[in-house]
Write a protein that holds these residues in place. Structure first.
Motif, PDB file in Angstrom:
ATOM      1  N   ARG A  11       0.855  -1.179   0.000  1.00 31.00           N
ATOM      2  CA  ARG A  11       0.000   0.000   0.000  1.00 31.00           C
ATOM      3  C   ARG A  11       0.895   1.235   0.000  1.00 31.00           C
ATOM      4  O   ARG A  11       2.058   1.162   0.412  1.00 31.00           O
ATOM      5  N   PRO A  12       0.376   2.375  -0.464  1.00 33.80           N
ATOM      6  CA  PRO A  12       1.211   3.581  -0.430  1.00 33.80           C
ATOM      7  C   PRO A  12       1.523   3.969   1.011  1.00 33.80           C
ATOM      8  O   PRO A  12       0.767   3.631   1.917  1.00 33.80           O
ATOM      9  N   ILE A  13       2.608   4.696   1.195  1.00 28.56           N
ATOM     10  CA  ILE A  13       2.997   5.028   2.564  1.00 28.56           C
ATOM     11  C   ILE A  13       1.995   5.955   3.248  1.00 28.56           C
ATOM     12  O   ILE A  13       1.983   6.049   4.459  1.00 28.56           O
ATOM     13  N   THR A  14       1.130   6.570   2.467  1.00 26.51           N
ATOM     14  CA  THR A  14       0.104   7.415   3.094  1.00 26.51           C
ATOM     15  C   THR A  14      -0.869   6.580   3.926  1.00 26.51           C
ATOM     16  O   THR A  14      -1.622   7.115   4.722  1.00 26.51           O
ATOM     17  N   ALA A  15      -0.832   5.274   3.743  1.00 24.49           N
ATOM     18  CA  ALA A  15      -1.709   4.423   4.548  1.00 24.49           C
ATOM     19  C   ALA A  15      -1.209   4.339   5.994  1.00 24.49           C
ATOM     20  O   ALA A  15      -1.894   3.824   6.869  1.00 24.49           O
ATOM     21  N   LEU A  16      -0.007   4.827   6.242  1.00 23.32           N
ATOM     22  CA  LEU A  16       0.533   4.784   7.601  1.00 23.32           C
ATOM     23  C   LEU A  16       0.116   6.025   8.380  1.00 23.32           C
ATOM     24  O   LEU A  16       0.084   7.127   7.823  1.00 23.32           O
ATOM     25  N   ALA A  17      -0.159   5.831   9.675  1.00 20.20           N
ATOM     26  CA  ALA A  17      -0.569   6.954  10.517  1.00 20.20           C
ATOM     27  C   ALA A  17       0.500   8.036  10.485  1.00 20.20           C
ATOM     28  O   ALA A  17       1.692   7.745  10.535  1.00 20.20           O
ATOM     29  N   GLY A  18       0.069   9.275  10.369  1.00 21.81           N
ATOM     30  CA  GLY A  18       1.016  10.391  10.441  1.00 21.81           C
ATOM     31  C   GLY A  18       1.663  10.755   9.121  1.00 21.81           C
ATOM     32  O   GLY A  18       2.420  11.706   9.047  1.00 21.81           O
ATOM     33  N   VAL A  19       1.389   9.977   8.054  1.00 23.74           N
ATOM     34  CA  VAL A  19       1.992  10.306   6.764  1.00 23.74           C
ATOM     35  C   VAL A  19       0.915  10.848   5.827  1.00 23.74           C
ATOM     36  O   VAL A  19       0.182  10.095   5.198  1.00 23.74           O
ATOM     37  N   GLY A  20       0.812  12.154   5.794  1.00 30.29           N
ATOM     38  CA  GLY A  20      -0.139  12.790   4.888  1.00 30.29           C
ATOM     39  C   GLY A  20       0.503  12.990   3.540  1.00 30.29           C
ATOM     40  O   GLY A  20       1.648  12.610   3.334  1.00 30.29           O
ATOM     41  N   PRO A  21      -0.249  13.601   2.616  1.00 28.93           N
ATOM     42  CA  PRO A  21       0.273  13.794   1.259  1.00 28.93           C
ATOM     43  C   PRO A  21       1.577  14.610   1.228  1.00 28.93           C
ATOM     44  O   PRO A  21       2.488  14.305   0.473  1.00 28.93           O
ATOM     45  N   ARG A  22       1.672  15.624   2.114  1.00 25.89           N
ATOM     46  CA  ARG A  22       2.856  16.479   2.082  1.00 25.89           C
ATOM     47  C   ARG A  22       4.102  15.684   2.533  1.00 25.89           C
ATOM     48  O   ARG A  22       5.116  15.647   1.855  1.00 25.89           O
ATOM     49  N   ILE A  23       3.950  15.016   3.664  1.00 23.56           N
ATOM     50  CA  ILE A  23       5.065  14.228   4.190  1.00 23.56           C
ATOM     51  C   ILE A  23       5.418  13.099   3.232  1.00 23.56           C
ATOM     52  O   ILE A  23       6.589  12.802   2.992  1.00 23.56           O
ATOM     53  N   SER A  24       4.395  12.475   2.670  1.00 21.89           N
ATOM     54  CA  SER A  24       4.676  11.324   1.819  1.00 21.89           C
ATOM     55  C   SER A  24       5.505  11.754   0.607  1.00 21.89           C
ATOM     56  O   SER A  24       6.390  11.038   0.160  1.00 21.89           O
ATOM     57  N   LYS A  25       5.226  12.950   0.105  1.00 23.25           N
ATOM     58  CA  LYS A  25       6.013  13.444  -1.035  1.00 23.25           C
ATOM     59  C   LYS A  25       7.494  13.547  -0.684  1.00 23.25           C
ATOM     60  O   LYS A  25       8.369  13.160  -1.452  1.00 23.25           O
ATOM     61  N   LEU A  26       7.747  14.094   0.496  1.00 21.88           N
ATOM     62  CA  LEU A  26       9.134  14.254   0.940  1.00 21.88           C
ATOM     63  C   LEU A  26       9.787  12.898   1.189  1.00 21.88           C
ATOM     64  O   LEU A  26      10.912  12.624   0.774  1.00 21.88           O
ATOM     65  N   MET A  27       9.030  12.062   1.871  1.00 15.97           N
ATOM     66  CA  MET A  27       9.582  10.785   2.286  1.00 15.97           C
ATOM     67  C   MET A  27       9.832   9.857   1.110  1.00 15.97           C
ATOM     68  O   MET A  27      10.831   9.152   1.051  1.00 15.97           O
ATOM     69  N   GLU A  28       8.895   9.899   0.163  1.00 14.23           N
ATOM     70  CA  GLU A  28       8.986   9.019  -1.006  1.00 14.23           C
ATOM     71  C   GLU A  28      10.308   9.137  -1.735  1.00 14.23           C
ATOM     72  O   GLU A  28      10.867   8.161  -2.208  1.00 14.23           O
ATOM     73  N   LYS A  29      10.780  10.384  -1.819  1.00 11.52           N
ATOM     74  CA  LYS A  29      12.023  10.602  -2.550  1.00 11.52           C
ATOM     75  C   LYS A  29      13.166   9.845  -1.904  1.00 11.52           C
ATOM     76  O   LYS A  29      14.097   9.412  -2.554  1.00 11.52           O
ATOM     77  N   LEU A  30      13.057   9.713  -0.609  1.00  9.88           N
ATOM     78  CA  LEU A  30      14.113   9.080   0.164  1.00  9.88           C
ATOM     79  C   LEU A  30      13.964   7.561   0.176  1.00  9.88           C
ATOM     80  O   LEU A  30      14.936   6.818   0.097  1.00  9.88           O
ATOM     81  N   THR A  31      12.718   7.115   0.267  1.00 10.18           N
ATOM     82  CA  THR A  31      12.511   5.695   0.515  1.00 10.18           C
ATOM     83  C   THR A  31      11.900   4.964  -0.679  1.00 10.18           C
ATOM     84  O   THR A  31      12.417   3.950  -1.119  1.00 10.18           O
ATOM     85  N   GLY A  32      10.846   5.526  -1.210  1.00 10.43           N
ATOM     86  CA  GLY A  32      10.049   4.829  -2.203  1.00 10.43           C
ATOM     87  C   GLY A  32       8.618   4.989  -1.762  1.00 10.43           C
ATOM     88  O   GLY A  32       8.362   5.488  -0.663  1.00 10.43           O
ATOM     89  N   GLU A  33       7.686   4.578  -2.612  1.00 10.64           N
ATOM     90  CA  GLU A  33       6.308   4.965  -2.340  1.00 10.64           C
ATOM     91  C   GLU A  33       5.497   3.941  -1.555  1.00 10.64           C
ATOM     92  O   GLU A  33       4.378   4.225  -1.163  1.00 10.64           O
ATOM     93  N   HIS A  34       6.060   2.751  -1.371  1.00  9.30           N
ATOM     94  CA  HIS A  34       5.284   1.719  -0.690  1.00  9.30           C
ATOM     95  C   HIS A  34       5.764   1.493   0.746  1.00  9.30           C
ATOM     96  O   HIS A  34       6.916   1.780   1.072  1.00  9.30           O
TER      97      HIS A  34
END
Ligand SMILES: Nc1ncnc2c1ncn2[C@@H]1O[C@H](COP(=O)(O)OP(=O)(O)OP(=O)(O)O)[C@@H](O)[C@H]1O
Length: 693
Positions: A11-34
């Motif tokens: 599932r996309p990381i936005t499915a995790l508590a505390g990861v909204g669209p803004r954070i997920s954008k930042l985090m994705e670059k570092l980790t990946g989207e899942h």
């Protein structure tokens, strides 16, 4: 279809508590989207908060967790002064210090008169113990939670370690035990934990040793990844080889004509490689072979003679290059060699559009042309071959396993020869090309003189620019390579333009410029002028990095050499020293130059051996970066660390061999678990090569 058991992890990381669209954008670059990508994001260090001294005992600069009573708040008097909260325990006083503090928040967090837990780095300031911006604060109930070891993760702007730590925690909660894909006996010998336990402990280092590559947890995870990689490659290889090939031999007539016309003898390596290729082609199996040869080792002739083998047998051959310039250059090298034969090679690149392209496509489809040279555009779906026998891919790391396969599927039994100039360390070879047989060009053509490489600060640039005059007078042709600007092509082009004008002011019309943003035809014209000797100095961005062959060029200047990867510098330098004349390479570096930067440029000065350079690069930078993210097509491992895990790679390779002998379609219980493993590491495509079940 991905097994159901893995659904939650994909599932996309936005499915995790505390990861909204803004954070997920930042985090994705570092980790990946899942979510699974978060799991692979392992800590690189930790903070130990288990040390709980008293205020009096707390050593300067230590990370401590203290139990203190809040005495009084002292709000900041002005914007620059800090907000202070004085606290005490039975041994003394201390201050908690905050800048830009929000008073209401601090009042709530640290109520006067109450006992709180604070954790962070302390220091003594004018005899008073201070903790500036505690990392953690909480009530007595939270003591156990605070007084732990916090993993420290690689971060990106906008993502704090606390947030990353929490997100990983939530991701770990999404995992379930997975069926074991390891050989139980092997796992026992190695003393490795289950997958889920391995992940949990890898994310919870308790001491420095837990971060080492050789802990059972990290080893297990690395092995999982390498096993998935090796298994996928083996499946690909099996599929290609199994698909009936055909025996291609030819009568040798065309090859003889060309060999007789060559102005040089082939090197022993060229002869050996040709024999290996011809033997493969003669077999009724499909060929899947890599021709690896350092810069300037003479791969093109080998490619041509291999292509002629197919053509003699009445089949078509295609040679594909990664760039337009290279395709054109191959054409220009090869066409004159073929003048004494009935073969008319044809060029097809992305630049051919509309009617022209259509006409070329028809010639290819009708079988009228036997040798087709082009860019990877040939790979597009609308290209049909009448009777393709051999596909040669000059790959320069831009072609992945699955692309190789897709190309091979263009003709029913097409043999595939991949050529690469990048010296791949043995370790990485297995991971990138484990599906292929390998031929190597070990020596360079006789008579080449070593390149004299010098390293000097950019401050000397002006001197160097003036010094070119002497070289030009002697008839030298010169490459001037402008700095790599990772963040912006625009800046890169502007820099090249500026240098071009600068050199033009010194040398007038004898200076040319070529960069990636120019139109194809413009690029060709400049290159042609350089080849013809109409210009002496070619200012270029890294577009000339791969494969350009102008044997008369003997001087290369690289600006900001420290910004390039070693393999890239090696490729660049490989553009000179290709003829009989002595060559010089000047590597100009910006100051200050880091220790690592110094070490890297020293390697360039000390050796021209691509393998040594690649091994050293691997040592200095780690596998992921070896080829520079820009041009690398090598798999980047998330968990495995090469060369540290080299022995695991060998073990994984052996393991795969056994697995496929015993359970070729992965049907047993372990086989099914291995399928899950392939999905877990997103080697999905290779699962398609298995009989379902
Ligand atoms: N056996 C040989 N003896 C002398 N010269 C050779 C020999 N083989 C090739 N050459 C010449 O060496 C030069 C380099 O060859 P080629 O362009 O094939 O290199 P390459 O392996 O493709 O290198 P790169 O990856 O750097 O492009 C060419 O000018 C070619 O004509």
């Amino acid at each position: 279809m991905r097994p159901e058991i893995l659904f939650p992890l994909f599932r996309p990381i936005t499915a995790l508590a505390g990861v909204g669209p803004r954070i997920s954008k930042l985090m994705e670059k570092l980790t990946g989207e899942h979510i699974v990508d978060i799991l692979w994001h392992l800590p690189t260090s930790f903070v130990d908060r288990r040390f709980t001294p008293t205020i009096a005992d707390a050593p300067d600069h230590a990370i401590v967790t203290l139990e203190v009573t809040v005495a009084k708040h002292f709000p900041s008097r002005n914007r620059r002064a800090p907000y202070k909260v004085s606290c005490f325990d039975e041994t003394g006083h201390m201050d908690l210090v905050f800048f830009n503090a929000r008073a209401d928040y601090l009042k709530k967090q640290l109520p006067e008169g109450e006992t709180r837990i604070v954790s962070g780095t302390v220091e003594r300031f004018q005899g008073v113990l201070q903790m500036t911006h505690p990392d953690r604060m909480g009530s007595l109930d939270e003591k156990e939670d605070i007084q732990t070891v916090d993993p420290v993760y690689p971060l990106t702007a906008g993502v704090t370690n606390k947030l990353m730590g929490k997100t990983v925690q939530h991701a770990l909660e999404q995992t379930t035990a997975l069926p074991e894909w390891l050989n139980e006996a092997f796992k026992k010998v190695k003393n490795w934990p289950d997958w889920q336990d391995a992940l949990t402990s890898a994310h919870h280092p308790g001491c420095e040793e837990d971060l080492f590559a050789d802990t059972p947890a990290r080893e297990r995870l690395a092995y999982d990844e390498l096993l998935a990689n090796q298994l996928a490659l083996a499946l690909v290889r099996r599929t290609v080889r199994r698909a009936a090939g055909r025996s291609i031999t030819g009568n040798g007539s065309l090859r003889k004509t060309i060999r007789d016309a060559l102005p040089f003898d082939l090197t022993t390596s060229q002869e050996d490689s040709l024999k290996e290729i011809e033997t493969d082609m003669a077999e009724p199996l499909r060929m899947l072979r890599l021709l690896q040869g350092d810069v300037g080792s003479g791969k093109t002739v080998v490619a041509l003679l291999s292509a002629l083998t197919a053509i003699e047998a009445g089949l078509q051959a295609v040679i594909m290059a990664p760039t337009e310039i290279l395709a054109r250059q191959h054409m220009e090298t090869i066409a004159p060699l073929l003048t004494g034969t009935p073969i008319n090679p044809i060029l097809l690149t992305g630049r051919d559009k509309g009617k022209k392209r259509q006409a070329i496509l028809e010639q290819i489809a009708s079988g009228e042309v036997q040798l087709i040279i082009g860019t990877h555009a040939l790979f597009q779906d609308d290209v049909d071959f009448a009777n393709l026998g051999l596909a040669i891919i000059d790959e320069q790391h831009r072609f992945g396993v699955h692309q190789r396969l897709a190309l091979a599927s263009k003709g029913q039994h097409v043999d595939v020869l991949v050529m690469t100039a990048t010296p791949i360390p043995r370790t990485l070879m297995l991971t990138a090309y484990g599906d292929m047989d390998v031929s190597r060009l070990l020596e360079k053509p006789a008579g080449r003189k070593p390149v004299d490489t010098r390293v000097m600060p950019l401050a000397k640039l002006e001197e160097v620019a003036f010094g070119l005059k002497r070289m030009i007078d002697k008839g030298a042709r010169i490459y001037w390579v402008c700095p790599l600007v990772e963040e912006s092509d625009k800046i890169e082009v502007a820099a090249a333009q500026e240098r071009f004008e600068h050199l033009q002011s010194l040398y007038g019309a004898r200076v040319g410029l070529v960069h990636g943003k120019m139109k194809g035809t413009e690029k060709d014209a400049v290159m042609a002028a350089f080849v013809a000797g109409d210009i002496d100095i070619l200012v270029a961005t890294t577009v000339i990095e791969v494969g350009v062959n102008v044997p008369e060029a003997t001087v290369m200047i690289v600006e900001h050499a420290e910004r390039f990867g070693l393999a890239q510098l090696h490729q660049l330098r490989g553009r000179i020293g290709r003829g009989m004349d002595a060559s010089t390479c000047l590597l100009l570096y910006g100051t200050p130059l880091s220790e690592n930067g110094q070490a890297r440029l020293k390697i360039m000065r000390d050796t021209e051996d691509g393998f040594i350079i690649a091994e050293e690069d691997l040592r200095l930078r780690g596998a992921g970066e070896v080829l520079g993210t820009r041009q690398s097509g090598l798999p980047e491992f998330k968990l495995a660390q090469l060369p540290a895990h080299e022995d695991l790679l060998a073990a994984a390779r052996d393991d795969v061999k056994l697995i496929l002998e015993q359970d070729p379609e992965l049907q047993t219980e372990r086989g099914q678990a291995l399928r899950t493993l392939l999905y877990l590491f997103e080697e999905d495509a290779s699962v398609g090569y298995l009989r379902s079940g």
